[in-house]
Design an enzyme around this catalytic site. Sequence first.
Site, PDB file in Angstrom:
ATOM      1  N   LYS A  71       0.824  -1.226   0.000  1.00  0.00           N
ATOM      2  CA  LYS A  71       0.000   0.000   0.000  1.00  0.00           C
ATOM      3  C   LYS A  71       0.852   1.268   0.000  1.00  0.00           C
ATOM      4  O   LYS A  71       0.609   2.185  -0.783  1.00  0.00           O
ATOM      5  CB  LYS A  71      -0.930  -0.032   1.214  1.00  0.00           C
ATOM      6  CG  LYS A  71      -1.930   1.113   1.271  1.00  0.00           C
ATOM      7  CD  LYS A  71      -2.960   0.899   2.348  1.00  0.00           C
ATOM      8  CE  LYS A  71      -2.442   0.983   3.751  1.00  0.00           C
ATOM      9  NZ  LYS A  71      -1.825  -0.184   4.332  1.00  0.00           N
ATOM     10  N   THR A  73       3.947   1.531  -0.946  1.00  0.00           N
ATOM     11  CA  THR A  73       4.677   1.550  -2.214  1.00  0.00           C
ATOM     12  C   THR A  73       3.801   2.115  -3.334  1.00  0.00           C
ATOM     13  O   THR A  73       4.254   2.943  -4.138  1.00  0.00           O
ATOM     14  CB  THR A  73       5.155   0.128  -2.557  1.00  0.00           C
ATOM     15  OG1 THR A  73       5.966  -0.362  -1.489  1.00  0.00           O
ATOM     16  CG2 THR A  73       5.949   0.109  -3.852  1.00  0.00           C
ATOM     17  N   ARG A  94       2.285   8.420   6.877  1.00  0.00           N
ATOM     18  CA  ARG A  94       2.575   8.273   8.304  1.00  0.00           C
ATOM     19  C   ARG A  94       4.058   7.948   8.511  1.00  0.00           C
ATOM     20  O   ARG A  94       4.738   7.468   7.614  1.00  0.00           O
ATOM     21  CB  ARG A  94       1.741   7.140   8.912  1.00  0.00           C
ATOM     22  CG  ARG A  94       0.254   7.404   8.941  1.00  0.00           C
ATOM     23  CD  ARG A  94      -0.496   6.177   9.418  1.00  0.00           C
ATOM     24  NE  ARG A  94      -0.276   5.059   8.517  1.00  0.00           N
ATOM     25  CZ  ARG A  94      -0.423   3.790   8.838  1.00  0.00           C
ATOM     26  NH1 ARG A  94      -0.769   3.463  10.077  1.00  0.00           N
ATOM     27  NH2 ARG A  94      -0.214   2.841   7.969  1.00  0.00           N
ATOM     28  N   LYS A 105       6.751  -6.555  10.779  1.00  0.00           N
ATOM     29  CA  LYS A 105       6.031  -5.960   9.654  1.00  0.00           C
ATOM     30  C   LYS A 105       6.963  -5.249   8.671  1.00  0.00           C
ATOM     31  O   LYS A 105       6.743  -5.242   7.469  1.00  0.00           O
ATOM     32  CB  LYS A 105       4.972  -4.985  10.181  1.00  0.00           C
ATOM     33  CG  LYS A 105       4.160  -4.310   9.081  1.00  0.00           C
ATOM     34  CD  LYS A 105       3.090  -3.410   9.679  1.00  0.00           C
ATOM     35  CE  LYS A 105       2.312  -2.694   8.585  1.00  0.00           C
ATOM     36  NZ  LYS A 105       3.110  -1.667   7.924  1.00  0.00           N
ATOM     37  N   ALA A 273      -3.540   1.409  12.519  1.00  0.00           N
ATOM     38  CA  ALA A 273      -4.962   1.398  12.167  1.00  0.00           C
ATOM     39  C   ALA A 273      -5.727   0.267  12.835  1.00  0.00           C
ATOM     40  O   ALA A 273      -6.948   0.302  12.862  1.00  0.00           O
ATOM     41  CB  ALA A 273      -5.132   1.304  10.655  1.00  0.00           C
ATOM     42  N   PHE A 301      -3.438  -0.486   7.149  1.00  0.00           N
ATOM     43  CA  PHE A 301      -4.050  -1.807   7.006  1.00  0.00           C
ATOM     44  C   PHE A 301      -5.159  -1.814   5.949  1.00  0.00           C
ATOM     45  O   PHE A 301      -5.098  -1.053   4.991  1.00  0.00           O
ATOM     46  CB  PHE A 301      -4.530  -2.322   8.363  1.00  0.00           C
ATOM     47  CG  PHE A 301      -3.392  -2.653   9.304  1.00  0.00           C
ATOM     48  CD1 PHE A 301      -2.416  -3.576   8.931  1.00  0.00           C
ATOM     49  CD2 PHE A 301      -3.281  -2.058  10.543  1.00  0.00           C
ATOM     50  CE1 PHE A 301      -1.355  -3.885   9.780  1.00  0.00           C
ATOM     51  CE2 PHE A 301      -2.227  -2.363  11.395  1.00  0.00           C
ATOM     52  CZ  PHE A 301      -1.269  -3.274  11.015  1.00  0.00           C
ATOM     53  N   PHE A 381       3.444  -8.630  -8.904  1.00  0.00           N
ATOM     54  CA  PHE A 381       4.537  -9.464  -8.419  1.00  0.00           C
ATOM     55  C   PHE A 381       5.033 -10.303  -9.604  1.00  0.00           C
ATOM     56  O   PHE A 381       4.263 -10.628 -10.519  1.00  0.00           O
ATOM     57  CB  PHE A 381       4.074 -10.383  -7.277  1.00  0.00           C
ATOM     58  CG  PHE A 381       4.073  -9.720  -5.931  1.00  0.00           C
ATOM     59  CD1 PHE A 381       5.070  -9.995  -4.997  1.00  0.00           C
ATOM     60  CD2 PHE A 381       3.084  -8.818  -5.588  1.00  0.00           C
ATOM     61  CE1 PHE A 381       5.069  -9.388  -3.751  1.00  0.00           C
ATOM     62  CE2 PHE A 381       3.079  -8.197  -4.345  1.00  0.00           C
ATOM     63  CZ  PHE A 381       4.079  -8.482  -3.419  1.00  0.00           C
ATOM     64  N   TRP A 409       6.955  -0.893  -7.852  1.00  0.00           N
ATOM     65  CA  TRP A 409       8.140  -1.414  -7.130  1.00  0.00           C
ATOM     66  C   TRP A 409       9.313  -1.554  -8.096  1.00  0.00           C
ATOM     67  O   TRP A 409      10.424  -1.139  -7.795  1.00  0.00           O
ATOM     68  CB  TRP A 409       7.812  -2.764  -6.486  1.00  0.00           C
ATOM     69  CG  TRP A 409       8.877  -3.221  -5.515  1.00  0.00           C
ATOM     70  CD1 TRP A 409       8.905  -3.032  -4.168  1.00  0.00           C
ATOM     71  CD2 TRP A 409      10.095  -3.917  -5.844  1.00  0.00           C
ATOM     72  NE1 TRP A 409      10.058  -3.570  -3.625  1.00  0.00           N
ATOM     73  CE2 TRP A 409      10.811  -4.117  -4.634  1.00  0.00           C
ATOM     74  CE3 TRP A 409      10.650  -4.396  -7.039  1.00  0.00           C
ATOM     75  CZ2 TRP A 409      12.046  -4.767  -4.587  1.00  0.00           C
ATOM     76  CZ3 TRP A 409      11.901  -5.038  -7.002  1.00  0.00           C
ATOM     77  CH2 TRP A 409      12.568  -5.219  -5.768  1.00  0.00           C
TER      78      TRP A 409
END
Length: 556
Positions: A71, A73, A94, A105, A273, A301, A381, A409
């Site tokens: 998210k 990224t 954030r 994480k 979150a 999240f 991916f 990415w």
Amino acid sequence: MKSDIEIAQESTLKPINEIAQTIGLSEDDLSLYGKYKAKLAWSAIEARKQEKTGKLILVTAISPTPAGEGKSTVTIGLADALNRIGKQSVIALREPSLGPVMGVKGGAAGGGMAQVLPMEDINLHFTGDMHAITAANNALSALIDNHIHQGNELNIDPRRVTWKRVVDLNDRALRQVIVGLGGPVQGVPREDGFDITVASEIMAILCLASSIDDLKERLSHILIGYTYDRQPVYVADLQVQGALALLLKDALKPNLVQTIEGTPALVHGGPFANIAHGCNSVIATEAALRLGDYTVTEAGFGADLGAEKFLDIKTPNLSKAPDAIVVVATIRALKMHGGVPVSGLGSENTEAIRAGFSNLARHVSNLRKYQIPVVVALNAFVQDTEAERNLVETLCQEIDVQVARTNVWAEGGAGGEALANAVVATIDSTPADYHRLYDDQQSLADKAETIVREIYGGTAVEFSAKAKGQLAAFAENGWDQLPLCMAKTQYSFSDDPKKLGAPSDFTVTIREFVPKLGAGFIVALTGAVMTMPGLPKEPAALKMDVTADGQAIGLF
């Protein structure tokens, strides 16, 4: 394949003054923290408050899985892509917490070619905001215990002090502690506990305050506990809101950094979150809205947590609502929601995607209830197959939501141009008509039931005996008119992290309410969610090191 930190360390940063100039800021508008970081000066923030706001894009995601969604990224890559297609953009993100950075994480600076820099600083101590929040929180704890020790003029019941200490680490050993041991000189013994800093009410206050005066006013309303005759006691009764604000005066200023491609990013505030409201600061978002044509921000999240709180808690404190919402999904995560274990994600599996798509479909349906247009970002991916990509696009077409393949990415902003064009076209063609999910006038029980039914897909809410007593007491005190911040597992729509996909016919159990009166909401603790996480068996810290010349190693 290079790691995120290797990509970041090979990138060439511009002096932050040059980044500031691209959005109309001068050196006088900044407080420099070295060559590549700065805080916005109050004069710069105030001078732009009357300027026209740009468009606001909220990035959220499907329910997170170990497969990863990306998210942050996508948020960063989308902003880079908007700049590439001629739409001046600013990011509002954030700050990461050291707890997940050192735990499991990871960081919150993006990944690959879509990162905010300097990523080592952002993921570690940055400009000291987290430490300032920790210091202010624990200063209040010290002042409370000192007041009780020095005669307790306010008649505070040590058994009913609700304010906890915090530390910005995952440390399960501190969840429940005893303070004041060692005899009369050491204070009055009482039970206490630690939360992680990002769960502190002071974090929430910093992220919702609009000015220093508003900060002090909110701090004064913090509930610290109850007297022996069960009357609430507030920070205003201790008369220390000014001292706490003094510790936070610099932390309240947004931090300016840059992406790999030079897009300005305001990185500020960091509530989780799942246990807090999950959005960056109002001040940073408002500043970004006036510094660019498009502001791209994220909520933590999945959309059932961060986006719901952004729309029901943060948006009423903003000058405008989002113009569009982007929901990030990956084929890997959809497979997991369709029942495939992590070990099986490398194989093509269209049936699992069909099953797991229910999670994405519910998030899209939920967000449409706010009457804001939605776009899906299909984050790439390398193992994804063309058949799987085509299926996701077909399934999105069936629920009438636009989807754009995204590969930021690997490709940075170039890999997000399709998404950027789709978002701009959606904003231009479908004006938002923001409607909140519930009214403040509803009871807390009604708000909880509305969120569980309308967002989670559950059928009922069950309240513990303690929660039922709190509902009555809060209504008596007039606190039931505040928004509700649900503290719930991020992995499922339900309060059971093992129920993936889009479960239904379940009951959510609220075991306790926590009033955050300074922040302006009530937290509902559900299931087994905790406000102080623990470390995994093999924390990420085991892979981290630093070279003799001070360069970070192993930081993702």
